[in-house]
Scaffold this motif. Structure first.
Motif, PDB file in Angstrom:
ATOM      1  N   ILE A 180      -1.838  17.573   6.158  1.00 28.26           N
ATOM      2  CA  ILE A 180      -3.166  17.431   5.562  1.00 28.26           C
ATOM      3  C   ILE A 180      -4.240  17.713   6.599  1.00 28.26           C
ATOM      4  N   ALA A 181      -4.048  17.178   7.800  1.00 27.04           N
ATOM      5  CA  ALA A 181      -5.021  17.423   8.875  1.00 27.04           C
ATOM      6  C   ALA A 181      -5.084  18.903   9.226  1.00 27.04           C
ATOM      7  N   LEU A 182      -3.931  19.551   9.323  1.00 26.21           N
ATOM      8  CA  LEU A 182      -3.910  20.975   9.670  1.00 26.21           C
ATOM      9  C   LEU A 182      -4.535  21.832   8.571  1.00 26.21           C
ATOM     10  N   GLY A 298     -10.811  15.717   3.934  1.00 32.11           N
ATOM     11  CA  GLY A 298      -9.525  15.717   4.628  1.00 32.11           C
ATOM     12  C   GLY A 298      -9.154  14.347   5.156  1.00 32.11           C
ATOM     13  N   PHE A 299     -10.146  13.624   5.700  1.00 30.27           N
ATOM     14  CA  PHE A 299      -9.871  12.293   6.226  1.00 30.27           C
ATOM     15  C   PHE A 299      -9.478  11.347   5.102  1.00 30.27           C
ATOM     16  N   ALA A 300     -10.155  11.457   3.949  1.00 30.55           N
ATOM     17  CA  ALA A 300      -9.814  10.612   2.810  1.00 30.55           C
ATOM     18  C   ALA A 300      -8.397  10.886   2.331  1.00 30.55           C
ATOM     19  N   ALA A 301      -8.026  12.169   2.235  1.00 31.36           N
ATOM     20  CA  ALA A 301      -6.668  12.516   1.796  1.00 31.36           C
ATOM     21  C   ALA A 301      -5.624  12.018   2.790  1.00 31.36           C
ATOM     22  N   GLY A 351     -19.905   8.757   2.761  1.00 24.44           N
ATOM     23  CA  GLY A 351     -18.591   9.278   3.131  1.00 24.44           C
ATOM     24  C   GLY A 351     -17.651   8.211   3.645  1.00 24.44           C
ATOM     25  N   TRP A 352     -18.173   7.271   4.458  1.00 25.25           N
ATOM     26  CA  TRP A 352     -17.319   6.226   5.024  1.00 25.25           C
ATOM     27  C   TRP A 352     -16.739   5.344   3.911  1.00 25.25           C
ATOM     28  N   ALA A 353     -17.563   5.060   2.883  1.00 27.76           N
ATOM     29  CA  ALA A 353     -17.079   4.248   1.773  1.00 27.76           C
ATOM     30  C   ALA A 353     -16.053   5.017   0.949  1.00 27.76           C
ATOM     31  N   PHE A 354     -16.241   6.313   0.818  1.00 29.30           N
ATOM     32  CA  PHE A 354     -15.288   7.136   0.083  1.00 29.30           C
ATOM     33  C   PHE A 354     -13.930   7.103   0.774  1.00 29.30           C
ATOM     34  N   VAL A 355     -13.921   7.237   2.089  1.00 24.55           N
ATOM     35  CA  VAL A 355     -12.666   7.180   2.844  1.00 24.55           C
ATOM     36  C   VAL A 355     -12.020   5.807   2.700  1.00 24.55           C
ATOM     37  N   LEU A 356     -12.824   4.745   2.764  1.00 23.70           N
ATOM     38  CA  LEU A 356     -12.291   3.390   2.640  1.00 23.70           C
ATOM     39  C   LEU A 356     -11.660   3.180   1.267  1.00 23.70           C
ATOM     40  N   CYS A 357     -12.329   3.659   0.229  1.00 19.31           N
ATOM     41  CA  CYS A 357     -11.769   3.520  -1.117  1.00 19.31           C
ATOM     42  C   CYS A 357     -10.495   4.343  -1.279  1.00 19.31           C
ATOM     43  N   ALA A 358     -10.478   5.533  -0.691  1.00 17.97           N
ATOM     44  CA  ALA A 358      -9.262   6.352  -0.743  1.00 17.97           C
ATOM     45  C   ALA A 358      -8.099   5.649  -0.051  1.00 17.97           C
ATOM     46  N   MET A 359      -8.399   4.972   1.054  1.00 15.52           N
ATOM     47  CA  MET A 359      -7.351   4.249   1.771  1.00 15.52           C
ATOM     48  C   MET A 359      -6.748   3.148   0.891  1.00 15.52           C
ATOM     49  N   PHE A 360      -7.600   2.361   0.229  1.00 14.68           N
ATOM     50  CA  PHE A 360      -7.086   1.290  -0.626  1.00 14.68           C
ATOM     51  C   PHE A 360      -6.460   1.837  -1.901  1.00 14.68           C
ATOM     52  N   ALA A 361      -6.927   3.003  -2.356  1.00 12.04           N
ATOM     53  CA  ALA A 361      -6.254   3.650  -3.486  1.00 12.04           C
ATOM     54  C   ALA A 361      -4.829   4.029  -3.102  1.00 12.04           C
ATOM     55  N   GLY A 362      -4.645   4.441  -1.862  1.00 11.33           N
ATOM     56  CA  GLY A 362      -3.309   4.745  -1.379  1.00 11.33           C
ATOM     57  C   GLY A 362      -2.417   3.516  -1.350  1.00 11.33           C
ATOM     58  N   LEU A 363      -2.991   2.380  -0.949  1.00  8.74           N
ATOM     59  CA  LEU A 363      -2.212   1.142  -0.926  1.00  8.74           C
ATOM     60  C   LEU A 363      -1.730   0.788  -2.326  1.00  8.74           C
ATOM     61  N   GLY A 364      -2.639   0.829  -3.285  1.00  8.37           N
ATOM     62  CA  GLY A 364      -2.244   0.502  -4.650  1.00  8.37           C
ATOM     63  C   GLY A 364      -1.342   1.549  -5.267  1.00  8.37           C
ATOM     64  N   GLY A 365      -1.526   2.821  -4.847  1.00  9.04           N
ATOM     65  CA  GLY A 365      -0.802   3.918  -5.475  1.00  9.04           C
ATOM     66  C   GLY A 365       0.606   4.149  -4.982  1.00  9.04           C
ATOM     67  N   GLY A 366       1.081   3.361  -4.031  1.00  9.63           N
ATOM     68  CA  GLY A 366       2.442   3.549  -3.547  1.00  9.63           C
ATOM     69  C   GLY A 366       3.311   2.314  -3.644  1.00  9.63           C
ATOM     70  N   ALA A 367       2.680   1.143  -3.570  1.00  7.39           N
ATOM     71  CA  ALA A 367       3.440  -0.097  -3.444  1.00  7.39           C
ATOM     72  C   ALA A 367       4.276  -0.415  -4.671  1.00  7.39           C
ATOM     73  N   PHE A 368       3.860   0.060  -5.836  1.00  6.63           N
ATOM     74  CA  PHE A 368       4.560  -0.359  -7.058  1.00  6.63           C
ATOM     75  C   PHE A 368       5.951   0.261  -7.191  1.00  6.63           C
ATOM     76  N   TYR A 369       6.235   1.383  -6.509  1.00  6.90           N
ATOM     77  CA  TYR A 369       7.526   2.057  -6.676  1.00  6.90           C
ATOM     78  C   TYR A 369       8.694   1.147  -6.287  1.00  6.90           C
ATOM     79  N   ALA A 370       8.650   0.613  -5.072  1.00  9.51           N
ATOM     80  CA  ALA A 370       9.767  -0.214  -4.604  1.00  9.51           C
ATOM     81  C   ALA A 370       9.873  -1.513  -5.380  1.00  9.51           C
ATOM     82  N   ILE A 371       8.733  -2.090  -5.744  1.00  8.78           N
ATOM     83  CA  ILE A 371       8.756  -3.353  -6.481  1.00  8.78           C
ATOM     84  C   ILE A 371       9.423  -3.176  -7.838  1.00  8.78           C
TER      85      ILE A 371
END
Length: 463
Positions: A180-182, A298-301, A351-371
């Motif tokens: 993603i960074a590249l 890019g940072f948000a992704a 922009g900083w808030a957008f990145v922060l929200c994207a970060m927490f969206a990632g937390l919510g968007g992955g944790a449910f699989y294993a549970i």
């Protein structure tokens, strides 16, 4: 910690719930290494193939401009990839569980297909060719690797199943951060081709190397350092006991469907997956649309993918301590609120808030699989675990088609803001549905007083 070598002949034991264990064999005796080698090898393979899914949103705008595709047809590539990956994982897991195929067969084959999918994104300009090469062949490869890695890792860590599946599947997200960074830095058509070529080569090398390490333990294997019968009842050994009861009995697929619990779990996973994949697919293009800049996009992704991966094992551990359904509802609530937050941040230009929200969206968007994967075991038992998990995991295919493909059409029609707000509302409603997911066959009584008697002498040091 290392597994202790025992040299004890294997024997079969059962716990108070009738669950079977094969004890007495050490991982080093079976493979020559600690079982942690299996964990890290599976994780490395998942890291290697992760750019196929999690880097696509960062590449989508470049693919549109360089290939002349529309936004909707570009996003349908990812939707078809996800559907193929999910549906292929089902027969692949079955083949491995019934010993028709080994992880050393499935994973390298999947690695070749995954590398072909990445190479197709790099060089093919025809839409049909990319559908075949990326969505179908690449999706097949990802499904083979995904199924074999989580099945093998889960078998080696039956005592830490939720956290293990969370850690291994987390590699499927966090491994995309460098690409993603590249893709953000080298956003020209030539730069994009170079990034995909590089990820294809790395995927092939890593999967061929780490995939050769993977080996399944014997059926019902249990780590030799841990007393299985004590683990089933001792809350000091098994911290999930007070909140996560084992299945009341074994349920066949038809029986599980009739309880109502499995259909509701399927709907919950489909909605959760749709919301998660929506964020993965559109957070970059929305940031550009909101004029937050390429760097913020890019940072948000990157943060979304990193936290999506790193948070899964953490959430799995929390679900052991506080209960699966409680933590599942919490992470889905977070995912819903953060999609609304993305709109507020985008509209305000923060922009900083957008990145922060994207970060927490990632937390919510992955944790449910294993549970949710572990809920199937705890609700319906082991005898038909494969079939019941296959029914549940098929929800990811539906979620991909809706959350990426259908959502792309909605974005093209009404714009990003209402669709992101609708996604946030959907996340909150999905969190509410968790309240209605009940373990079949048990009365609604407090579980803490019922289980959890400390058992002395249950553990031998050495892991």
């Amino acid at each position: 910690m290392n597994d202790a070598t025992t040299g004890t002949p294997p024997r079969e034991v059962r716990d108070v719930y009738g669950r079977q264990y094969r004890v007495g064999e050490d991982a080093r005796e079976l493979t020559g290494h600690s079982r942690r080698w299996q964990l890290w090898a599976a994780w490395a393979c998942m890291v290697a193939i992760s750019p196929l899914q999690y880097s696509f949103g960062s590449a989508a705008l470049g693919l549109q401009s360089s290939r002349g595709w529309g936004a909707v047809e570009t996003m349908w590539l990812l939707a078809l990839f996800v559907a193929c990956q999910a549906l292929v994982a089902i027969p692949a897991a079955w083949a491995q569980r019934v010993r028709r195929a080994t992880p050393t067969q499935l994973v390298p084959l999947g690695g070749v297909f995954a590398a072909a999918g990445l190479a197709t994104l790099a060089h093919s300009t025809g839409y049909v060719a990319v559908v075949v090469g990326y969505a179908l062949i690449g999706g097949t490869g990802a499904g083979l690797v995904y199924a074999a890695c989580i099945t093998t890792a889960g078998r080696w860590f039956p005592d830490k199943r939720t956290a293990t599946i969370g850690f291994v599947t987390g590699g499927f997200a966090v491994g995309a951060v460098p690409s993603i960074a590249l893709l953000t830095i080298f956003d020209s058509p030539a730069g994009q081709r170079t990034v995909f070529d590089l990820t294809a080569v790395l995927a092939l090398l890593v999967v061929m190397t780490a995939g050769g390490v993977l080996k399944d333990p014997p059926r019902h294997w249990w780590p030799s350092h841990l007393d299985a019968q004590a683990w089933a009842v001792d809350r000091k050994l098994n911290r999930s006991i007070p909140h996560n009861l084992p299945a009341a009995r074994y349920y066949k697929p038809a029986e599980a469907m009739r309880t109502g619990a499995l259909p509701l779990m399927w709907l919950t996973l489909a909605l959760s997956t749709a919301l998660s994949l929506f964020g993965i697919a559109f957070v970059v293009s929305y940031a550009i649309e909101a004029e937050l800049g390429v760097a913020v996009a890019g940072f948000a992704a990157g943060m979304l993918a990193a936290v999506n991966g790193l948070g899964r094992s953490f959430a799995g551990n929390l679900s052991d301590t506080f209960g699966r359904r409680r933590v599942l509802a919490a992470v889905l609530m977070i995912e819903g609120f953060t999609h609304v937050g993305l709109v507020l941040a985008g509209e305000s230009g923060a922009g900083w808030a957008f990145v922060l929200c994207a970060m927490f969206a990632g937390l919510g968007g992955g944790a449910f699989y294993a549970i949710m994967a572990n809920l199937v075991l705890e609700f319906f038992g082991e005898n038909s675990l494969l079939q019941n998990q296959a029914i549940l995991y098929s929800a990811k295919a539906a979620g991909g088609l809706v959350g990426v493909g259908v959502a792309a059409s909605l974005v093209a029609t009404v714009g990003y803001r209402p669709v992101f707000l609708g996604a946030g509302l959907l996340g909150l409603l999905t969190a509410v549905t968790v309240r209605f997911i009940k373990q079949p066959g048990r009365p609604a009584l407090p579980v803490r007083p019922q289980l959890g008697t400390p058992v002395s002498g249950a553990v031998r040091p050495g892991e």
